[in-house]
Design a protein around this motif. Sequence first.
Motif, PDB file in Angstrom:
ATOM      1  N   ASN A  45      53.515  38.510  46.102  1.00  0.00           N
ATOM      2  CA  ASN A  45      53.214  37.743  47.474  1.00  0.00           C
ATOM      3  C   ASN A  45      51.955  36.856  47.018  1.00  0.00           C
ATOM      4  O   ASN A  45      51.892  35.952  47.797  1.00  0.00           O
ATOM      5  CB  ASN A  45      52.726  38.876  48.279  1.00  0.00           C
ATOM      6  N   ALA A  46      51.244  37.215  46.033  1.00  0.00           N
ATOM      7  CA  ALA A  46      49.933  36.501  45.528  1.00  0.00           C
ATOM      8  C   ALA A  46      50.380  34.989  45.322  1.00  0.00           C
ATOM      9  O   ALA A  46      49.791  34.039  45.694  1.00  0.00           O
ATOM     10  CB  ALA A  46      49.099  37.259  44.728  1.00  0.00           C
ATOM     11  N   VAL A  47      51.547  35.151  44.261  1.00  0.00           N
ATOM     12  CA  VAL A  47      52.135  33.790  43.697  1.00  0.00           C
ATOM     13  C   VAL A  47      52.771  32.840  44.917  1.00  0.00           C
ATOM     14  O   VAL A  47      52.156  31.857  44.871  1.00  0.00           O
ATOM     15  CB  VAL A  47      52.910  34.261  42.425  1.00  0.00           C
ATOM     16  N   PHE A  48      53.373  33.705  45.695  1.00  0.00           N
ATOM     17  CA  PHE A  48      54.277  32.932  46.497  1.00  0.00           C
ATOM     18  C   PHE A  48      53.412  32.297  47.652  1.00  0.00           C
ATOM     19  O   PHE A  48      53.445  31.284  47.966  1.00  0.00           O
ATOM     20  CB  PHE A  48      55.310  33.970  46.975  1.00  0.00           C
ATOM     21  N   SER A  49      52.365  33.059  47.949  1.00  0.00           N
ATOM     22  CA  SER A  49      51.570  32.857  49.098  1.00  0.00           C
ATOM     23  C   SER A  49      50.583  31.660  48.538  1.00  0.00           C
ATOM     24  O   SER A  49      50.343  30.764  49.417  1.00  0.00           O
ATOM     25  CB  SER A  49      50.538  34.014  49.505  1.00  0.00           C
ATOM     26  N   GLU A 259      54.948  39.567  35.460  1.00  0.00           N
ATOM     27  CA  GLU A 259      54.431  40.641  36.337  1.00  0.00           C
ATOM     28  C   GLU A 259      53.705  41.721  35.666  1.00  0.00           C
ATOM     29  O   GLU A 259      52.456  42.021  36.208  1.00  0.00           O
ATOM     30  CB  GLU A 259      55.559  41.324  37.080  1.00  0.00           C
ATOM     31  N   ASN A 260      53.944  42.113  34.422  1.00  0.00           N
ATOM     32  CA  ASN A 260      53.224  43.027  33.726  1.00  0.00           C
ATOM     33  C   ASN A 260      51.713  42.515  33.748  1.00  0.00           C
ATOM     34  O   ASN A 260      50.697  43.381  33.726  1.00  0.00           O
ATOM     35  CB  ASN A 260      53.678  43.247  32.148  1.00  0.00           C
ATOM     36  N   LYS A 261      51.654  41.306  33.294  1.00  0.00           N
ATOM     37  CA  LYS A 261      50.436  40.849  32.692  1.00  0.00           C
ATOM     38  C   LYS A 261      49.633  40.908  34.201  1.00  0.00           C
ATOM     39  O   LYS A 261      48.322  41.217  34.104  1.00  0.00           O
ATOM     40  CB  LYS A 261      50.351  39.318  32.319  1.00  0.00           C
ATOM     41  N   MET A 262      50.304  40.310  35.206  1.00  0.00           N
ATOM     42  CA  MET A 262      49.199  40.094  36.400  1.00  0.00           C
ATOM     43  C   MET A 262      48.929  41.512  36.969  1.00  0.00           C
ATOM     44  O   MET A 262      47.927  41.787  37.807  1.00  0.00           O
ATOM     45  CB  MET A 262      50.086  39.211  37.496  1.00  0.00           C
ATOM     46  N   MET A 263      49.940  42.385  36.831  1.00  0.00           N
ATOM     47  CA  MET A 263      49.978  43.420  37.341  1.00  0.00           C
ATOM     48  C   MET A 263      48.796  44.388  36.724  1.00  0.00           C
ATOM     49  O   MET A 263      47.980  45.428  37.238  1.00  0.00           O
ATOM     50  CB  MET A 263      51.046  44.461  37.548  1.00  0.00           C
ATOM     51  N   HIS A 270      40.848  45.273  37.972  1.00  0.00           N
ATOM     52  CA  HIS A 270      40.590  45.569  39.360  1.00  0.00           C
ATOM     53  C   HIS A 270      40.111  44.295  39.779  1.00  0.00           C
ATOM     54  O   HIS A 270      39.284  43.955  40.500  1.00  0.00           O
ATOM     55  CB  HIS A 270      39.310  46.354  39.467  1.00  0.00           C
ATOM     56  N   GLN A 271      40.913  43.076  39.491  1.00  0.00           N
ATOM     57  CA  GLN A 271      40.667  41.935  40.195  1.00  0.00           C
ATOM     58  C   GLN A 271      41.670  41.705  41.298  1.00  0.00           C
ATOM     59  O   GLN A 271      42.714  42.318  41.735  1.00  0.00           O
ATOM     60  CB  GLN A 271      41.322  40.823  39.004  1.00  0.00           C
ATOM     61  N   GLN A 272      41.347  40.725  42.177  1.00  0.00           N
ATOM     62  CA  GLN A 272      42.194  40.455  43.390  1.00  0.00           C
ATOM     63  C   GLN A 272      43.259  39.837  43.259  1.00  0.00           C
ATOM     64  O   GLN A 272      43.532  38.930  42.364  1.00  0.00           O
ATOM     65  CB  GLN A 272      41.280  39.848  44.311  1.00  0.00           C
ATOM     66  N   ALA A 273      44.336  40.308  43.883  1.00  0.00           N
ATOM     67  CA  ALA A 273      45.780  39.764  43.643  1.00  0.00           C
ATOM     68  C   ALA A 273      45.722  38.281  43.674  1.00  0.00           C
ATOM     69  O   ALA A 273      46.596  37.461  42.853  1.00  0.00           O
ATOM     70  CB  ALA A 273      46.817  40.473  44.454  1.00  0.00           C
ATOM     71  N   SER A 274      45.168  37.739  44.868  1.00  0.00           N
ATOM     72  CA  SER A 274      45.118  36.450  45.265  1.00  0.00           C
ATOM     73  C   SER A 274      44.359  35.534  44.028  1.00  0.00           C
ATOM     74  O   SER A 274      45.093  34.522  43.620  1.00  0.00           O
ATOM     75  CB  SER A 274      44.360  36.016  46.420  1.00  0.00           C
ATOM     76  N   GLY A 277      47.096  35.860  40.839  1.00  0.00           N
ATOM     77  CA  GLY A 277      48.048  34.781  41.249  1.00  0.00           C
ATOM     78  C   GLY A 277      47.652  33.445  41.099  1.00  0.00           C
ATOM     79  O   GLY A 277      48.616  32.594  40.279  1.00  0.00           O
ATOM     80  N   ALA A 278      46.671  32.907  41.524  1.00  0.00           N
ATOM     81  CA  ALA A 278      46.238  31.393  41.406  1.00  0.00           C
ATOM     82  C   ALA A 278      46.095  31.201  39.920  1.00  0.00           C
ATOM     83  O   ALA A 278      46.274  30.375  39.386  1.00  0.00           O
ATOM     84  CB  ALA A 278      44.959  31.338  42.146  1.00  0.00           C
ATOM     85  N   ALA A 279      45.275  31.929  39.205  1.00  0.00           N
ATOM     86  CA  ALA A 279      45.114  31.849  37.742  1.00  0.00           C
ATOM     87  C   ALA A 279      46.522  31.802  36.958  1.00  0.00           C
ATOM     88  O   ALA A 279      46.449  31.087  36.191  1.00  0.00           O
ATOM     89  CB  ALA A 279      44.227  33.187  37.184  1.00  0.00           C
ATOM     90  N   TRP A 280      47.249  32.696  37.450  1.00  0.00           N
ATOM     91  CA  TRP A 280      48.723  32.661  36.781  1.00  0.00           C
ATOM     92  C   TRP A 280      49.203  31.289  36.853  1.00  0.00           C
ATOM     93  O   TRP A 280      49.997  30.829  35.739  1.00  0.00           O
ATOM     94  CB  TRP A 280      49.393  33.811  37.051  1.00  0.00           C
ATOM     95  N   LEU A 281      49.466  30.919  38.078  1.00  0.00           N
ATOM     96  CA  LEU A 281      49.698  29.542  38.313  1.00  0.00           C
ATOM     97  C   LEU A 281      49.146  28.348  37.857  1.00  0.00           C
ATOM     98  O   LEU A 281      50.004  27.612  37.245  1.00  0.00           O
ATOM     99  CB  LEU A 281      49.879  29.364  39.918  1.00  0.00           C
TER     100      LEU A 281
END
Length: 312
Positions: A45-49, A259-263, A270-274, A277-281
């Motif tokens: 959801n974080a990546v898509f959002s 997903e393993n890395k982001m999760m 304990h980082q925020q998913a948002s 996701g932004a850092a991964w993008l």
Amino acid sequence: MRKSILGTTLATFVMGMGIAHAAVPASCRTIRMANIGWTDNAVQNAVFSKVATSLGYKTDIKLYSLEVMYAGLSNNKIDVFLDNWTPSQDGTTKPYEAKHEIDVIGPDLKHAKYTLVVPHYLYEKGLKTFADIHKFAKQLHYKIYGIEPGNDGNEHVLSMIKSNTFDLGKFHLVQSSEAGMLAEVARKYPKQQAIVFLGWEPHPMNVEFHINYLTGGKNYFGPRQGEATLYINTRHDYAKDCPNVGRLLHNFYLTVNDENKMMYDVQVKHQQASAVGAAWLKAHPDWVKKTLDGVTTVSGKPGAAAVLAGLN
């Protein structure tokens, strides 16, 4: 492998979309998404959002149980769910599909796993299959640990207990949540105490704990130690009604390693998913360009350029 019930017609329709399109209609500018409390769903959801908001959409993400979420898709109160695990969720989704109340897009992730697991120290003692669980009943205190009530994995375990399959009739399923289950694993693991619980990949549990996936449960979780494929579910005709988002959904795909890395960053660091996701993008511009191929902003401008600009 399941095929998208949207079929060739829609695929041809969305693939034929050009960049120079009229603005997205107002009814499609807010994307109502489901969050069912799973960490993998949170990073999806974080990546898509982040992508969608960079295109000018609004995303309205609410927390639901699995059962309530599918009811919401079927009555058009929810637009998108990114985390349909098959085959384990087939018992839940197939009735909705058969009545054309939801649509299936994807897959958006392959080579996942979902079945019962044990710590490696217990595996080495001989608990390697579903048929071995009852042999360790006293050490396990006749308990199997699951996640939230109504989850398909829990339902499979409850079915085995009810039917006394694998001699599990005296066992009790402890239902709580992903976090609650893993807290119990974290408590028992350092002491090498016996525990059987629901495990899946992608998930940081595969990094935090040395675990083994049990064999023999293919009639419940599917073959190859619960190998799973993830699909996107939408309300019926959503991709037809909102074809620009439909194209984005058709292009949307993450890998187990992604997903393993982001999760891990969300659950362990304990980082925020948002933020994750932004850092991964930002670190994956080629993924952005591929995924945004043919997708526009709400005003009809090239989507990839807008998303990449929004990450800087």
